[in-house]
Design an enzyme around this catalytic site. Sequence first.
Site, mmCIF file in Angstrom:
data_model
loop_
_atom_site.group_PDB
_atom_site.id
_atom_site.type_symbol
_atom_site.label_atom_id
_atom_site.label_comp_id
_atom_site.label_asym_id
_atom_site.label_seq_id
_atom_site.Cartn_x
_atom_site.Cartn_y
_atom_site.Cartn_z
ATOM 1 C CG HIS A 169 2.413 1.251 0.069
ATOM 2 N ND1 HIS A 169 1.340 1.898 -0.506
ATOM 3 C CD2 HIS A 169 3.346 1.118 -0.919
ATOM 4 C CE1 HIS A 169 1.600 2.130 -1.793
ATOM 5 N NE2 HIS A 169 2.815 1.687 -2.059
ATOM 6 C CB CYS A 211 -3.017 4.252 4.018
ATOM 7 S SG CYS A 211 -2.995 4.510 2.225
#
Length: 397
Positions: A169, A211
Amino acid sequence: MAAPRARWTPPLSLWSLGIVLGLLAGRGASETVGVQTRVKQFFRSGHTNNWAVLVCTSRFWFNYRHVANTLSIYRSVKRLGIPDSHIVLMLADDMACNPRNLKPATIFSHKNMELNVYGDNVEVDYRGYEVTVENFLRVLTGRLPLSTPRSKRLLSDDRSNILIYMTGHGGNGFLKFQDSEEITNIELADAFEQMWQKRRYHELLFIIDTCQGASMYEKFYSPNILALASSQIGEDSLSHQPDLAIGVHLMDRYTYYLLEFLEDIRPASQNNMNDLFKVCPPSLCVSTPGHRTDLFQRNPNSALITDFFGSVRKVEITSDIIQLIPNDTETESSHFPESQATPALKYVDQLAVAHIIHQKPKQKDWHPPDGFILGLWTLILLVFFKSYGLKHLKHIF
Protein backbone atom coordinates in the site's frame (compact mmCIF):
# COMPACT_ATOMS: atom_id res chain seq x y z
CA MET A 1 54.93 -10.18 -94.02
CA ALA A 2 53.96 -12.32 -91.07
CA ALA A 3 50.29 -12.83 -90.35
CA PRO A 4 48.96 -11.19 -87.09
CA ARG A 5 48.73 -13.53 -84.11
CA ALA A 6 45.24 -14.41 -82.95
CA ARG A 7 44.17 -12.95 -79.54
CA TRP A 8 43.93 -15.61 -76.84
CA THR A 9 40.48 -16.05 -75.35
CA PRO A 10 40.10 -17.94 -72.04
CA PRO A 11 37.89 -20.96 -72.26
CA LEU A 12 34.43 -20.95 -70.72
CA SER A 13 35.55 -23.26 -67.88
CA LEU A 14 38.05 -20.67 -66.62
CA TRP A 15 35.36 -17.96 -66.60
CA SER A 16 33.13 -20.27 -64.57
CA LEU A 17 35.95 -21.04 -62.11
CA GLY A 18 36.63 -17.31 -61.62
CA ILE A 19 32.98 -16.57 -60.96
CA VAL A 20 32.77 -19.39 -58.41
CA LEU A 21 35.92 -18.21 -56.61
CA GLY A 22 34.59 -14.65 -56.52
CA LEU A 23 31.28 -15.78 -55.04
CA LEU A 24 33.08 -17.90 -52.43
CA ALA A 25 35.29 -14.96 -51.46
CA GLY A 26 32.27 -12.68 -51.16
CA ARG A 27 30.43 -15.29 -49.12
CA GLY A 28 33.43 -15.72 -46.82
CA ALA A 29 33.62 -11.97 -46.25
CA SER A 30 29.89 -11.75 -45.54
CA GLU A 31 30.12 -14.71 -43.15
CA THR A 32 33.00 -12.98 -41.33
CA VAL A 33 30.91 -9.83 -40.98
CA GLY A 34 28.00 -11.95 -39.76
CA VAL A 35 30.19 -13.65 -37.13
CA GLN A 36 31.47 -10.30 -35.85
CA THR A 37 27.89 -9.01 -35.65
CA ARG A 38 26.90 -12.05 -33.58
CA VAL A 39 29.87 -11.42 -31.29
CA LYS A 40 28.72 -7.86 -30.66
CA GLN A 41 25.23 -9.12 -29.86
CA PHE A 42 26.70 -11.74 -27.55
CA PHE A 43 28.43 -9.10 -25.43
CA ARG A 44 25.75 -6.40 -25.63
CA SER A 45 24.52 -6.69 -22.03
CA GLY A 46 27.84 -6.57 -20.18
CA HIS A 47 26.60 -8.24 -16.98
CA THR A 48 27.93 -11.50 -15.58
CA ASN A 49 25.37 -12.37 -12.87
CA ASN A 50 21.78 -11.67 -11.86
CA TRP A 51 20.15 -10.87 -8.52
CA ALA A 52 16.56 -10.26 -7.43
CA VAL A 53 15.17 -8.48 -4.36
CA LEU A 54 11.43 -9.19 -4.03
CA VAL A 55 9.52 -7.35 -1.30
CA CYS A 56 5.95 -7.65 0.00
CA THR A 57 5.36 -4.93 2.60
CA SER A 58 1.80 -5.79 3.74
CA ARG A 59 0.52 -7.86 6.65
CA PHE A 60 -2.96 -9.25 7.43
CA TRP A 61 -5.20 -11.65 5.56
CA PHE A 62 -7.00 -9.04 3.45
CA ASN A 63 -3.62 -8.26 1.82
CA TYR A 64 -3.35 -11.82 0.48
CA ARG A 65 -2.87 -10.45 -3.04
CA HIS A 66 0.38 -8.67 -2.16
CA VAL A 67 2.01 -11.91 -1.05
CA ALA A 68 0.70 -13.61 -4.21
CA ASN A 69 2.16 -10.76 -6.30
CA THR A 70 5.62 -11.25 -4.84
CA LEU A 71 5.56 -15.04 -5.06
CA SER A 72 4.47 -14.82 -8.71
CA ILE A 73 7.61 -12.86 -9.58
CA TYR A 74 9.66 -15.22 -7.38
CA ARG A 75 8.36 -18.23 -9.29
CA SER A 76 9.09 -16.60 -12.66
CA VAL A 77 12.68 -15.60 -11.93
CA LYS A 78 13.44 -19.06 -10.52
CA ARG A 79 11.97 -20.69 -13.61
CA LEU A 80 14.13 -18.50 -15.84
CA GLY A 81 17.33 -19.42 -14.03
CA ILE A 82 18.01 -17.18 -11.02
CA PRO A 83 18.79 -19.51 -8.07
CA ASP A 84 17.62 -19.01 -4.50
CA SER A 85 21.16 -18.04 -3.53
CA HIS A 86 20.73 -14.92 -5.70
CA ILE A 87 17.20 -14.04 -4.55
CA VAL A 88 16.37 -12.04 -1.42
CA LEU A 89 12.70 -12.72 -0.66
CA MET A 90 10.94 -10.54 1.93
CA LEU A 91 7.36 -11.46 2.95
CA ALA A 92 5.66 -9.49 5.70
CA ASP A 93 3.09 -12.22 6.38
CA ASP A 94 2.73 -15.98 5.90
CA MET A 95 -0.54 -16.45 4.02
CA ALA A 96 0.22 -20.09 3.22
CA CYS A 97 -0.06 -21.06 6.90
CA ASN A 98 -2.83 -18.63 7.85
CA PRO A 99 -5.78 -20.40 9.59
CA ARG A 100 -8.17 -18.79 7.10
CA ASN A 101 -6.45 -20.48 4.17
CA LEU A 102 -8.74 -23.32 3.02
CA LYS A 103 -5.78 -25.05 1.32
CA PRO A 104 -2.80 -24.79 3.65
CA ALA A 105 0.70 -24.45 2.19
CA THR A 106 -0.67 -23.03 -1.06
CA ILE A 107 -1.11 -19.55 -2.50
CA PHE A 108 -2.97 -19.21 -5.78
CA SER A 109 -2.89 -16.38 -8.28
CA HIS A 110 -5.96 -17.50 -10.24
CA LYS A 111 -9.54 -18.00 -9.08
CA ASN A 112 -9.69 -21.45 -10.70
CA MET A 113 -6.80 -22.59 -8.49
CA GLU A 114 -4.69 -23.31 -11.55
CA LEU A 115 -1.33 -21.91 -10.48
CA ASN A 116 0.10 -22.43 -7.00
CA VAL A 117 2.76 -19.71 -6.78
CA TYR A 118 3.90 -20.92 -3.36
CA GLY A 119 5.36 -24.08 -4.89
CA ASP A 120 7.30 -26.80 -3.12
CA ASN A 121 10.56 -25.05 -2.26
CA VAL A 122 10.09 -21.42 -1.28
CA GLU A 123 13.00 -19.91 0.63
CA VAL A 124 11.85 -16.82 2.53
CA ASP A 125 14.82 -14.78 3.73
CA TYR A 126 13.00 -12.06 5.71
CA ARG A 127 9.58 -12.83 7.15
CA GLY A 128 7.05 -11.17 9.45
CA TYR A 129 8.43 -8.34 11.55
CA GLU A 130 11.85 -8.71 9.93
CA VAL A 131 10.44 -6.88 6.90
CA THR A 132 11.22 -3.28 7.89
CA VAL A 133 12.43 -0.19 6.09
CA GLU A 134 15.75 -0.44 7.92
CA ASN A 135 16.39 -4.04 6.91
CA PHE A 136 15.40 -3.35 3.32
CA LEU A 137 17.79 -0.40 3.04
CA ARG A 138 20.55 -2.39 4.74
CA VAL A 139 20.11 -5.22 2.23
CA LEU A 140 20.42 -2.80 -0.70
CA THR A 141 23.44 -0.92 0.62
CA GLY A 142 25.21 -3.92 2.18
CA ARG A 143 25.32 -2.37 5.66
CA LEU A 144 24.39 -5.55 7.53
CA PRO A 145 25.79 -6.92 10.81
CA LEU A 146 28.66 -9.39 10.48
CA SER A 147 26.42 -12.11 11.93
CA THR A 148 23.98 -11.88 8.99
CA PRO A 149 24.04 -15.13 6.95
CA ARG A 150 24.82 -15.11 3.25
CA SER A 151 21.24 -16.03 2.38
CA LYS A 152 20.10 -12.64 3.74
CA ARG A 153 22.70 -10.61 1.87
CA LEU A 154 22.73 -9.00 -1.56
CA LEU A 155 26.25 -10.00 -2.63
CA SER A 156 26.19 -8.18 -5.95
CA ASP A 157 29.02 -6.37 -7.74
CA ASP A 158 29.58 -3.92 -10.59
CA ARG A 159 28.70 -6.63 -13.16
CA SER A 160 25.37 -7.54 -11.55
CA ASN A 161 21.98 -6.91 -13.09
CA ILE A 162 19.47 -6.50 -10.24
CA LEU A 163 15.68 -6.81 -10.32
CA ILE A 164 13.91 -5.03 -7.45
CA TYR A 165 10.18 -5.70 -7.17
CA MET A 166 8.01 -4.11 -4.47
CA THR A 167 4.29 -4.33 -3.74
CA GLY A 168 2.05 -3.05 -0.96
CA HIS A 169 0.00 0.00 0.00
CA GLY A 170 1.41 3.36 -0.98
CA GLY A 171 0.66 6.97 -1.78
CA ASN A 172 2.26 10.00 -3.36
CA GLY A 173 5.95 9.56 -2.62
CA PHE A 174 5.84 6.74 -0.07
CA LEU A 175 5.27 2.99 0.38
CA LYS A 176 3.99 1.63 3.68
CA PHE A 177 5.70 -1.22 5.52
CA GLN A 178 3.29 -3.28 7.64
CA ASP A 179 1.02 -0.26 8.31
CA SER A 180 3.52 0.98 10.91
CA GLU A 181 6.24 2.78 8.93
CA GLU A 182 6.96 3.92 5.41
CA ILE A 183 9.81 4.44 2.95
CA THR A 184 9.86 7.62 0.87
CA ASN A 185 10.93 8.04 -2.73
CA ILE A 186 13.87 10.20 -1.57
CA GLU A 187 15.15 7.45 0.78
CA LEU A 188 14.86 4.91 -2.02
CA ALA A 189 16.67 7.16 -4.50
CA ASP A 190 19.50 7.76 -2.04
CA ALA A 191 19.82 4.02 -1.39
CA PHE A 192 20.22 3.38 -5.14
CA GLU A 193 22.85 6.11 -5.31
CA GLN A 194 24.77 4.41 -2.49
CA MET A 195 24.57 1.15 -4.45
CA TRP A 196 25.98 2.87 -7.54
CA GLN A 197 28.78 4.59 -5.60
CA LYS A 198 29.73 1.29 -3.96
CA ARG A 199 29.55 -0.50 -7.33
CA ARG A 200 26.84 -2.90 -6.28
CA TYR A 201 25.07 -3.06 -9.64
CA HIS A 202 25.64 -2.80 -13.38
CA GLU A 203 22.02 -2.25 -14.40
CA LEU A 204 18.93 -2.12 -12.19
CA LEU A 205 15.29 -2.81 -13.05
CA PHE A 206 12.83 -1.38 -10.51
CA ILE A 207 9.17 -2.49 -10.61
CA ILE A 208 6.56 -1.36 -8.10
CA ASP A 209 2.88 -2.33 -7.91
CA THR A 210 1.12 0.08 -5.59
CA CYS A 211 -1.18 3.09 -5.68
CA GLN A 212 0.49 6.15 -7.23
CA GLY A 213 3.51 3.96 -7.96
CA ALA A 214 5.08 6.38 -10.45
CA SER A 215 5.82 8.77 -7.58
CA MET A 216 8.35 6.29 -6.20
CA TYR A 217 10.75 6.61 -9.13
CA GLU A 218 10.45 10.33 -9.88
CA LYS A 219 13.34 11.17 -7.48
CA PHE A 220 15.82 8.64 -8.93
CA TYR A 221 19.07 10.19 -10.12
CA SER A 222 21.55 7.32 -10.39
CA PRO A 223 22.61 5.93 -13.79
CA ASN A 224 21.61 2.62 -15.37
CA ILE A 225 18.18 2.39 -13.73
CA LEU A 226 15.06 1.34 -15.60
CA ALA A 227 11.84 1.87 -13.61
CA LEU A 228 8.25 0.69 -14.05
CA ALA A 229 5.12 1.38 -12.00
CA SER A 230 1.54 0.15 -12.05
CA SER A 231 -0.11 3.58 -11.77
CA GLN A 232 0.51 7.29 -12.19
CA ILE A 233 0.38 9.92 -9.47
CA GLY A 234 -3.23 10.37 -8.35
CA GLU A 235 -4.30 6.89 -9.54
CA ASP A 236 -5.04 3.73 -7.58
CA SER A 237 -3.57 0.34 -8.44
CA LEU A 238 -6.54 -2.03 -8.43
CA SER A 239 -6.93 -5.65 -7.37
CA HIS A 240 -7.99 -8.54 -9.58
CA GLN A 241 -9.43 -12.08 -9.40
CA PRO A 242 -11.78 -12.07 -6.35
CA ASP A 243 -12.20 -15.44 -4.67
CA LEU A 244 -15.48 -15.86 -2.79
CA ALA A 245 -14.26 -19.00 -1.00
CA ILE A 246 -11.55 -17.19 0.95
CA GLY A 247 -13.10 -13.73 0.76
CA VAL A 248 -10.15 -11.79 -0.73
CA HIS A 249 -8.70 -10.81 -4.09
CA LEU A 250 -5.93 -13.07 -5.32
CA MET A 251 -3.67 -10.61 -7.16
CA ASP A 252 -3.31 -7.02 -8.30
CA ARG A 253 -4.13 -6.26 -11.92
CA TYR A 254 -0.68 -5.09 -13.02
CA THR A 255 1.19 -8.08 -11.59
CA TYR A 256 -1.47 -10.46 -12.91
CA TYR A 257 -0.87 -9.39 -16.52
CA LEU A 258 2.87 -9.18 -15.90
CA LEU A 259 2.78 -12.83 -14.76
CA GLU A 260 0.78 -13.79 -17.87
CA PHE A 261 3.50 -12.19 -19.99
CA LEU A 262 6.36 -13.87 -18.10
CA GLU A 263 4.76 -17.31 -18.44
CA ASP A 264 5.49 -17.12 -22.20
CA ILE A 265 9.13 -16.09 -21.72
CA ARG A 266 11.83 -18.73 -22.14
CA PRO A 267 15.58 -18.46 -21.45
CA ALA A 268 16.26 -18.01 -25.18
CA SER A 269 13.43 -15.52 -25.76
CA GLN A 270 14.31 -12.29 -27.57
CA ASN A 271 11.56 -10.13 -26.05
CA ASN A 272 12.89 -6.77 -24.93
CA MET A 273 11.95 -4.09 -22.44
CA ASN A 274 9.62 -2.32 -24.84
CA ASP A 275 7.48 -5.48 -24.76
CA LEU A 276 7.45 -5.29 -20.96
CA PHE A 277 6.13 -1.71 -21.09
CA LYS A 278 2.99 -2.95 -22.90
CA VAL A 279 1.99 -5.88 -20.66
CA CYS A 280 -0.88 -4.04 -18.99
CA PRO A 281 -2.56 -1.31 -21.05
CA PRO A 282 -4.93 1.09 -19.26
CA SER A 283 -7.94 -0.82 -20.59
CA LEU A 284 -6.86 -3.87 -18.57
CA CYS A 285 -5.16 -2.24 -15.60
CA VAL A 286 -7.87 0.40 -15.09
CA SER A 287 -4.88 2.63 -14.29
CA THR A 288 -2.05 4.09 -16.36
CA PRO A 289 1.21 2.14 -15.92
CA GLY A 290 4.32 4.28 -16.19
CA HIS A 291 7.99 3.75 -16.94
CA ARG A 292 11.16 5.82 -16.82
CA THR A 293 14.06 5.24 -19.23
CA ASP A 294 16.08 8.48 -19.15
CA LEU A 295 18.58 7.08 -16.63
CA PHE A 296 19.08 3.86 -18.57
CA GLN A 297 22.13 4.10 -20.85
CA ARG A 298 21.04 1.44 -23.32
CA ASN A 299 18.16 1.55 -25.73
CA PRO A 300 15.32 -0.48 -24.14
CA ASN A 301 15.06 -2.31 -27.48
CA SER A 302 18.49 -3.84 -26.85
CA ALA A 303 17.74 -4.89 -23.26
CA LEU A 304 16.22 -8.36 -23.17
CA ILE A 305 13.70 -9.48 -20.59
CA THR A 306 16.11 -12.25 -19.59
CA ASP A 307 18.81 -9.67 -18.83
CA PHE A 308 16.92 -9.08 -15.55
CA PHE A 309 14.45 -11.94 -15.07
CA GLY A 310 16.83 -14.74 -16.09
CA SER A 311 20.30 -15.95 -15.25
CA VAL A 312 21.14 -18.33 -18.08
CA ARG A 313 24.54 -17.63 -19.55
CA LYS A 314 24.54 -17.87 -23.32
CA VAL A 315 26.92 -20.34 -25.00
CA GLU A 316 27.48 -20.39 -28.75
CA ILE A 317 29.76 -22.96 -30.38
CA THR A 318 31.50 -21.88 -33.55
CA SER A 319 34.37 -23.17 -35.67
CA ASP A 320 35.10 -19.70 -37.07
CA ILE A 321 38.07 -17.63 -35.98
CA ILE A 322 36.75 -14.62 -34.09
CA GLN A 323 38.79 -11.48 -33.63
CA LEU A 324 37.81 -9.81 -30.39
CA ILE A 325 38.25 -6.06 -30.43
CA PRO A 326 37.65 -3.72 -27.47
CA ASN A 327 34.50 -2.24 -29.00
CA ASP A 328 32.81 -5.64 -28.94
CA THR A 329 32.69 -5.81 -25.16
CA GLU A 330 32.21 -2.16 -24.28
CA THR A 331 28.55 -1.69 -23.47
CA GLU A 332 28.43 1.78 -21.99
CA SER A 333 30.29 5.05 -22.26
CA SER A 334 32.45 6.24 -19.41
CA HIS A 335 31.03 8.74 -16.93
CA PHE A 336 34.41 10.48 -16.70
CA PRO A 337 35.84 12.99 -19.22
CA GLU A 338 38.52 11.74 -21.60
CA SER A 339 41.15 13.86 -19.89
CA GLN A 340 40.30 12.36 -16.50
CA ALA A 341 41.28 8.76 -15.83
CA THR A 342 38.76 6.52 -14.14
CA PRO A 343 39.83 6.16 -10.50
CA ALA A 344 40.54 2.58 -9.44
CA LEU A 345 38.92 2.55 -6.03
CA LYS A 346 39.11 -0.31 -3.59
CA TYR A 347 36.08 -1.13 -1.50
CA VAL A 348 37.59 0.47 1.60
CA ASP A 349 38.35 3.68 -0.31
CA GLN A 350 34.84 4.23 -1.62
CA LEU A 351 33.77 5.99 1.58
CA ALA A 352 35.89 8.71 3.16
CA VAL A 353 36.24 6.82 6.43
CA ALA A 354 39.69 8.21 7.30
CA HIS A 355 38.51 11.76 6.70
CA ILE A 356 35.47 11.21 8.90
CA ILE A 357 37.53 9.67 11.73
CA HIS A 358 40.03 12.56 11.85
CA GLN A 359 37.41 15.27 11.85
CA LYS A 360 37.23 17.42 14.96
CA PRO A 361 34.24 16.56 17.12
CA LYS A 362 31.30 18.87 16.74
CA GLN A 363 30.56 21.14 19.65
CA LYS A 364 27.44 19.85 21.31
CA ASP A 365 24.66 22.20 22.30
CA TRP A 366 24.28 22.56 26.07
CA HIS A 367 21.27 20.88 27.56
CA PRO A 368 20.35 20.91 31.27
CA PRO A 369 20.98 17.59 33.04
CA ASP A 370 18.11 15.28 33.87
CA GLY A 371 16.02 16.58 36.78
CA PHE A 372 17.44 20.10 36.62
CA ILE A 373 14.17 21.78 35.60
CA LEU A 374 12.18 19.82 38.20
CA GLY A 375 14.66 20.75 40.93
CA LEU A 376 14.54 24.40 39.89
CA TRP A 377 10.75 24.53 40.17
CA THR A 378 10.90 22.80 43.56
CA LEU A 379 13.33 25.42 44.82
CA ILE A 380 11.10 28.26 43.59
CA LEU A 381 8.04 26.79 45.34
CA LEU A 382 9.94 26.30 48.61
CA VAL A 383 11.10 29.92 48.59
CA PHE A 384 7.56 31.09 47.80
CA PHE A 385 5.98 29.05 50.65
CA LYS A 386 8.62 30.20 53.11
CA SER A 387 8.03 33.85 52.20
CA TYR A 388 4.25 34.02 51.75
CA GLY A 389 2.78 30.79 53.10
CA LEU A 390 -0.11 28.74 51.71
CA LYS A 391 -2.66 31.58 51.83
CA HIS A 392 -1.15 33.20 48.74
CA LEU A 393 -1.12 29.93 46.74
CA LYS A 394 -4.35 30.96 44.99
CA HIS A 395 -2.43 33.72 43.17
CA ILE A 396 -0.36 31.09 41.40
CA PHE A 397 -3.16 28.90 40.07
